[in-house]
Design an enzyme around this catalytic site. Sequence first.
Site, PDB file in Angstrom:
ATOM      1  N   ASP A  15       0.869  -1.174   0.000  1.00 19.67           N
ATOM      2  CA  ASP A  15       0.000   0.000   0.000  1.00 19.67           C
ATOM      3  C   ASP A  15       0.910   1.231   0.000  1.00 19.67           C
ATOM      4  O   ASP A  15       2.100   1.136   0.331  1.00 19.67           O
ATOM      5  CB  ASP A  15      -0.888  -0.038   1.245  1.00 19.67           C
ATOM      6  CG  ASP A  15      -1.736   1.203   1.400  1.00 19.67           C
ATOM      7  OD1 ASP A  15      -2.445   1.564   0.452  1.00 19.67           O
ATOM      8  OD2 ASP A  15      -1.667   1.825   2.477  1.00 19.67           O
ATOM      9  N   ASP A  28      -0.151   5.197   0.807  1.00 22.48           N
ATOM     10  CA  ASP A  28      -0.379   6.179   1.872  1.00 22.48           C
ATOM     11  C   ASP A  28      -0.442   5.489   3.229  1.00 22.48           C
ATOM     12  O   ASP A  28      -1.268   4.597   3.454  1.00 22.48           O
ATOM     13  CB  ASP A  28      -1.707   6.921   1.636  1.00 22.48           C
ATOM     14  CG  ASP A  28      -1.701   7.724   0.354  1.00 22.48           C
ATOM     15  OD1 ASP A  28      -1.368   8.912   0.401  1.00 22.48           O
ATOM     16  OD2 ASP A  28      -2.027   7.148  -0.710  1.00 22.48           O
TER      17      ASP A  28
END
Length: 233
Positions: free
Chosen positions: A16, A18
Amino acid sequence: MTLTDDPIAGLPIAFDLDGTLVDTAPDLVRALNASVKPCGLSEVRVDDVRAMVGRGARALIERAFARQNVEAGLSEIDHCLTRFLEVYRDQIAVDSRPFANVEAVLDRLATRGARLSVCTNKPQTLAQALLDQLKMSDRFERIIGADSGIAKKPDPAHLFAAFGGTPTLGVLVGDSEPDALAARAAGAICLLFEGGYSEKPVRTLGADRLFKQYDEFETVLTEAVSARLSAKA
């Protein structure tokens, strides 16, 4: 240990973005406030944004309204989203920085033969622009964003696209519920970063392993992979 003896060699690992690879909250909150304050909302704090990120920009704006008990129609949300993307695109890496030791870990994983990718609910163009500005893009085989034509997390199709297929074993490294749900649906190992952005306590999300900082990541990864391989033996 030779490369061929290393269980990480050839392993697809999707990260991922952020709250997992990069602390983007300062730039996100700047763009968010620029988009919602003209609609009468009070300024959103950086710490609040860290608990609201994970499902994309539209959801971030909708949650900003909901947290202040302000109703907003579809056209108002659309207007805020347009403004948010304009501001964020222009100031995408003013204060955003990789979390401590992230780059060194990525380099070591690549040396060990891991296949690295990014699986993010951030729009593809913004994810690419952020990683380009931080000079991180070249570390990944592919970067799969929310508008890449594939259903976004928690749909496992997003994760399979980041893996480049449906591997026998893959790993998703994230920080929130969409990551955990996508990994579970894909049958992938789920490692969650406790220093990221999650609206729910990370320990309640059913990850295979948790880690608090990246200097312990490789140990946690090796333990999780070995455990999964032993369970399949």
